[in-house]
Scaffold this motif. Structure first.
Motif, mmCIF file in Angstrom:
data_model
loop_
_atom_site.group_PDB
_atom_site.id
_atom_site.type_symbol
_atom_site.label_atom_id
_atom_site.label_comp_id
_atom_site.label_asym_id
_atom_site.label_seq_id
_atom_site.Cartn_x
_atom_site.Cartn_y
_atom_site.Cartn_z
ATOM 1 N N ASN A 1 50.600 58.291 1.839
ATOM 2 C CA ASN A 1 49.469 57.701 1.118
ATOM 3 C C ASN A 1 48.811 58.737 0.199
ATOM 4 O OD1 ASN A 1 48.194 55.294 0.631
ATOM 5 N ND2 ASN A 1 46.706 55.512 2.279
ATOM 6 N N LEU A 2 48.724 59.957 0.681
ATOM 7 C CA LEU A 2 48.158 61.044 -0.123
ATOM 8 C C LEU A 2 49.049 61.336 -1.328
ATOM 9 C CD1 LEU A 2 46.175 63.476 -0.530
ATOM 10 C CD2 LEU A 2 47.780 64.791 0.869
ATOM 11 N N LYS A 3 50.333 61.499 -1.081
ATOM 12 C CA LYS A 3 51.272 61.883 -2.147
ATOM 13 C C LYS A 3 51.425 60.794 -3.209
ATOM 14 C CE LYS A 3 54.806 63.876 -4.201
ATOM 15 N NZ LYS A 3 54.471 64.576 -5.385
ATOM 16 N N TYR A 4 51.621 59.565 -2.796
ATOM 17 C CA TYR A 4 51.967 58.513 -3.755
ATOM 18 C C TYR A 4 50.790 57.683 -4.250
ATOM 19 C CZ TYR A 4 56.623 59.845 -2.416
ATOM 20 O OH TYR A 4 57.756 60.580 -2.175
ATOM 21 N N ASN A 5 49.702 57.656 -3.478
ATOM 22 C CA ASN A 5 48.541 56.849 -3.883
ATOM 23 C C ASN A 5 47.291 57.682 -4.125
ATOM 24 O OD1 ASN A 5 50.109 54.504 -3.542
ATOM 25 N ND2 ASN A 5 49.683 54.514 -1.350
ATOM 26 N N ILE B 1 51.243 69.870 -0.618
ATOM 27 C CA ILE B 1 51.214 68.625 -1.393
ATOM 28 C C ILE B 1 50.087 68.729 -2.401
ATOM 29 C CG2 ILE B 1 50.917 66.120 -1.343
ATOM 30 C CD1 ILE B 1 51.782 66.190 1.605
ATOM 31 N N SER B 2 50.433 68.552 -3.649
ATOM 32 C CA SER B 2 49.421 68.534 -4.707
ATOM 33 C C SER B 2 49.380 67.127 -5.292
ATOM 34 C CB SER B 2 49.773 69.540 -5.803
ATOM 35 O OG SER B 2 48.822 69.465 -6.841
ATOM 36 N N THR B 3 48.178 66.622 -5.521
ATOM 37 C CA THR B 3 48.041 65.280 -6.093
ATOM 38 C C THR B 3 47.753 65.335 -7.586
ATOM 39 O OG1 THR B 3 45.707 65.245 -5.505
ATOM 40 C CG2 THR B 3 47.246 64.264 -3.923
ATOM 41 N N ILE C 1 57.699 75.561 -13.681
ATOM 42 C CA ILE C 1 57.251 74.857 -14.887
ATOM 43 C C ILE C 1 56.110 73.925 -14.494
ATOM 44 C CG2 ILE C 1 57.894 73.162 -16.646
ATOM 45 C CD1 ILE C 1 60.750 74.305 -16.501
ATOM 46 N N THR C 2 55.064 73.903 -15.293
ATOM 47 C CA THR C 2 53.942 72.995 -15.047
ATOM 48 C C THR C 2 54.280 71.642 -15.660
ATOM 49 O OG1 THR C 2 52.396 74.835 -15.075
ATOM 50 C CG2 THR C 2 51.473 72.637 -15.377
ATOM 51 N N TYR C 3 54.342 70.636 -14.808
ATOM 52 C CA TYR C 3 54.664 69.280 -15.249
ATOM 53 C C TYR C 3 53.398 68.445 -15.357
ATOM 54 C CZ TYR C 3 59.533 70.488 -14.405
ATOM 55 O OH TYR C 3 60.758 71.089 -14.438
ATOM 56 N N GLU C 4 53.500 67.323 -16.023
ATOM 57 C CA GLU C 4 52.348 66.439 -16.215
ATOM 58 C C GLU C 4 52.099 65.546 -15.014
ATOM 59 O OE1 GLU C 4 52.668 64.306 -19.893
ATOM 60 O OE2 GLU C 4 53.021 66.131 -21.037
ATOM 61 N N HIS C 5 52.954 65.609 -14.045
ATOM 62 C CA HIS C 5 52.793 64.810 -12.829
ATOM 63 C C HIS C 5 52.766 65.740 -11.619
ATOM 64 C CE1 HIS C 5 57.091 65.518 -12.223
ATOM 65 N NE2 HIS C 5 57.239 65.213 -13.500
ATOM 66 N N PRO C 6 52.318 65.256 -10.480
ATOM 67 C CA PRO C 6 52.271 66.121 -9.293
ATOM 68 C C PRO C 6 53.671 66.605 -8.915
ATOM 69 C CG PRO C 6 50.950 64.161 -8.939
ATOM 70 C CD PRO C 6 51.706 63.951 -10.226
ATOM 71 N N PRO C 7 53.779 67.861 -8.511
ATOM 72 C CA PRO C 7 55.085 68.395 -8.119
ATOM 73 C C PRO C 7 55.530 67.851 -6.778
ATOM 74 C CG PRO C 7 53.384 70.006 -7.709
ATOM 75 C CD PRO C 7 52.717 68.849 -8.404
ATOM 76 N N GLN C 8 56.798 67.989 -6.494
ATOM 77 C CA GLN C 8 57.314 67.545 -5.213
ATOM 78 C C GLN C 8 56.747 68.426 -4.101
ATOM 79 O OE1 GLN C 8 61.344 68.917 -6.911
ATOM 80 N NE2 GLN C 8 61.770 68.505 -4.783
ATOM 81 N N ASN D 1 45.594 72.042 -0.692
ATOM 82 C CA ASN D 1 46.957 71.520 -0.885
ATOM 83 C C ASN D 1 47.875 71.799 0.302
ATOM 84 O OD1 ASN D 1 46.113 70.754 -3.423
ATOM 85 N ND2 ASN D 1 47.179 72.375 -4.497
ATOM 86 N N LEU D 2 47.338 72.386 1.360
ATOM 87 C CA LEU D 2 48.152 72.772 2.517
ATOM 88 C C LEU D 2 47.870 71.819 3.679
ATOM 89 C CD1 LEU D 2 50.143 75.085 3.120
ATOM 90 C CD2 LEU D 2 48.232 76.358 4.093
#
Length: 172
Positions: free
Chosen positions: A66-70, A95-97, A120-127, A160-161
């Motif tokens: 729920n944290l990761k995807y929502n 986990i970063s949101t 690389i810094t992406y525009e979406h949360p990393p895995q 994030n931990l």
């Protein structure tokens, strides 16, 4: 005449010796390159395993999923240094949101495109990523962690931990 002949023989011997040394040096360089490629390939596999384990942990935990995807953080989530005890050597999940990177860009890492892509810094949360606790700085709200995905430990914000196992998932 003898001295001229002796000088020519010495030059020929030196040329042969130089050739042998060059061939030997090349073979040693080639061996070291192969060894390095095998080392990097092994590190990439270890890192991919940590990424897969983190992904599995998130998918198996209702609250982490729920944290990761929502981006919905259950107030009962256990986070080391915030509401649970931080243990050196224990595995945690990062986990970063927010948009970001898996490994901080300022962290020295193995020289391969795979490892460079993790910074690389992406525009979406990393895995998510499995890490091991090294130390914690409560005042700065960050932990030093290690991972197979990095050649050296790096800092992670405590926000994030997360604990791999979330007791709140059992009670729901």
């Amino acid at each position: 005449m003898k001295s001229l002949s002796s000088i020519i023989q010495n030059k020929i011997l030196l040329a042969i010796l130089a050739g042998i040394i060059s061939i030997g040096s090349f073979q040693i360089w080639q061996y070291n390159q192969q060894k390095h490629y095998k080392f990097i390939a092994a590190k990439e596999k270890e890192c991919e395993l940590d990424l897969d384990i983190a992904d599995t942990n998130v998918k198996q935990s209702r609250s982490l999923r729920n944290l990761k995807y929502n981006q919905i953080a259950n107030p009962g989530l256990e986070q080391p240094g915030i509401n649970s005890e931080f243990e050196k050597g224990k595995a945690y999940v990062v986990i970063s949101t927010k948009a970001g990177y898996v490994i901080p860009p300022n962290t020295s890492n193995y020289d391969s495109t795979f490892f460079k892509s993790l910074s690389i810094t992406y525009e979406h949360p990393p895995q998510p990523l499995i890490v091991k606790g090294v130390s914690i700085d409560i005042a700065k709200k960050q932990a030093l962690v290690s991972s197979y995905c990095s050649s050296q430990p790096f800092l992670v914000p405590l926000k994030n931990l997360y604990e791999n196992f979330q007791p709140i998932d059992i009670s729901n």
